[in-house]
Design an enzyme around this catalytic site. Structure first.
Site, mmCIF file in Angstrom:
data_model
loop_
_atom_site.group_PDB
_atom_site.id
_atom_site.type_symbol
_atom_site.label_atom_id
_atom_site.label_comp_id
_atom_site.label_asym_id
_atom_site.label_seq_id
_atom_site.Cartn_x
_atom_site.Cartn_y
_atom_site.Cartn_z
ATOM 1 N N ASP A 101 33.288 41.671 38.323
ATOM 2 C CA ASP A 101 31.903 41.279 38.598
ATOM 3 C C ASP A 101 31.503 41.784 39.987
ATOM 4 O OD1 ASP A 101 29.489 40.036 38.464
ATOM 5 O OD2 ASP A 101 30.262 37.988 38.379
ATOM 6 N N ASP B 114 40.990 43.139 47.287
ATOM 7 C CA ASP B 114 40.303 43.218 48.584
ATOM 8 C C ASP B 114 40.381 44.634 49.150
ATOM 9 O OD1 ASP B 114 43.029 42.700 48.705
ATOM 10 O OD2 ASP B 114 42.926 41.527 50.550
ATOM 11 N N LYS C 83 45.156 40.632 42.372
ATOM 12 C CA LYS C 83 45.722 40.166 43.631
ATOM 13 C C LYS C 83 47.106 39.573 43.355
ATOM 14 C CE LYS C 83 43.633 38.551 47.224
ATOM 15 N NZ LYS C 83 43.963 39.523 48.286
ATOM 16 N N TYR D 146 36.058 32.523 34.774
ATOM 17 C CA TYR D 146 34.753 32.053 34.281
ATOM 18 C C TYR D 146 34.880 31.226 33.001
ATOM 19 C CZ TYR D 146 32.650 35.376 37.577
ATOM 20 O OH TYR D 146 32.292 36.063 38.708
#
Ligand code: NAD
Length: 373
Positions: free
Chosen positions: A255, A231, A198, A147
């Site tokens: 988030d 995930d 990840k 972000y």
């Protein structure tokens, strides 16, 4: 703590927009009760943020309010936003006030508990036995990552078409400071931390995993550390959420995962949060406490909003800013008992129960506090 040596806590109260002033009034009742019992002394300054600040000053956060926030021992914020301000330029929008506040106060760790009150377990979209008694804490890195990373932007391509870029970027220091907050929290809870990234497809995730592992070995060898890909974590949160104690993750995954976890709890009107920054030379840590919900313009001004997320934000403030776990426990227990007694606002009412308003709910919590103390 005796009444005579109770320190005065300087609080900046930002009621904001929509249901903000209504739920903030509920929180203030609980704070007044703590004061009346000599359990706390508050010096509260009220100020404006979001649309309310724009209407009064033409900006969603004035420099003066920002300076007050930076000086306060803690900031209590209700919520911002509403249809009325939706058409404003980006930098005048209510959200910008909140984002600027978080950025300037350098609040890098966002703590979002997902707790399922036993009395509300049937309100979850998941099966009751999967969520009943759930108590997990998600720590989201709040000031770095994709972000904020550079380069960013939308660029024209020479042959036509455009290219949109955001950059996921983390440094050792950014990972370690949020990691420390999460490890320390785990120590105070179930002593288990799951770090989420990840690393299978992202270099920033590899670095995240290595730094968290090194931090755990060096400073928190007593905390059980595990790692999970984001995930898989999303799947596990809906499959078997009670396997988690504390989760630490980056800005983007945090988030998504914290919103996902919040839905397990049934109502957004129940969820508090804390955002913490670094400690200054005097050991005072920048901190902002706020409900997860927004300004609920659809019910604003009707006196029917649920004040419990705001009241539970006061409990988090007592625990994390003032180290007064006993007072936090008391507020949380009062909320649990009120719910167990079937006292409900409209958002959490069940068949056969009567919905009460915002003030009456806050009064019920205060009455329960009186019984418990
Ligand atoms: P919202 O959280 O305001 O409302 C979603 C739904 O939940 C609505 O039906 C609302 O009535 C209900 N709800 C929310 N809080 C409640 C409470 N305490 N008691 C009872 N019901 C409650 O989200 P939204 O509708 O997407 O956004 C409305 C405005 O709030 C927008 O302007 C948005 O930008 C802003 N917003 C602000 C924050 C914040 O202040 N941190 C967070 C999210 C959204």
């Amino acid at each position: 703590m005796s009444a005579t040596n109770t320190p005065v806590r300087n609080i900046l109260a930002l009621a904001g927009d929509g249901i903000g002033p209504e739920v903030m009034a509920g929180a203030r009742k609980v704070m007044s009760w703590l004061e009346s019992k000599g359990r706390a002394k508050f010096n509260v300054t009220d100020s404006l943020v979001g649309g309310a600040s724009y209407d009064a000053h033409g900006t969603p956060l004035t420099d003066e309010t920002l300076a007050q926030a930076q000086k306060a021992d803690a900031v209590l914020l209700a919520c911002i936003g509403g249809y009325k301000w939706d058409q404003l330029d980006y930098d005048k929008r209510p959200e910008r006030g909140l984002l600027r506040l978080r950025k300037e106060m350098q609040l890098f760790a966002n703590l979002r508990p997902a707790i399922v009150q036993p009395a509300l377990a049937s309100a979850s979209t998941l099966k009751e036995d999967l969520v009943s008694g759930l108590d997990i804490m998600i720590v989201r890195e709040l000031t770095g990552g994709v972000y904020f990373g550079e380069p960013r932007g939308i660029f024209d391509l020479p042959g036509g078409g455009r290219r949109g870029i955001n950059t996921q970027v983390y440094t050792t220091d950014e990972i370690k400071r949020v990691g420390r907050v999460a490890f320390e929290l785990a120590r105070k809870r179930g002593n288990r931390l799951c770090s989420v990234e990840k690393a299978n497809v992202m270099e920033s995730g590899v670095l995240w995993r290595e730094e968290i592992t090194a931090l755990g070995k060096a400073e928190f060898p007593d905390v059980e550390l595990s790692h999970m890909y984001a995930d898989n974590c999303a799947m596990q949160i809906v499959r078997r959420p009670k396997q988690f104690d504390v989760i630490v993750t980056d800005n983007l995954f945090g988030d998504l995962l914290s919103d996902l976890a919040s839905m397990l709890t049934g109502s957004i009107g129940m969820l508090p949060s804390a955002s913490l920054g670094a400690a200054d030379a005097n050991g005072r840590q920048a901190a902002l406490y706020e409900p997860v919900h927004g300004s609920a313009p659809d019910i604003a001004g009707q006196g029917i909003a649920n004040p419990l997320a705001m009241i539970l934000s006061v409990a988090m403030m007592m625990r994390y800013s003032f180290n007064q776990g006993a007072e936090a426990d008391l507020i949380e227990k009062a909320v649990r008992n009120v719910l167990a007694a079937g006292i409900r606002t409209g958002d959490i009412v069940e068949p056969g129960q009567k919905a009460i308003g915002t003030d009456a709910m806050a009064d019920a919590v205060v009455a329960e506090l009186g019984k418990l103390a």
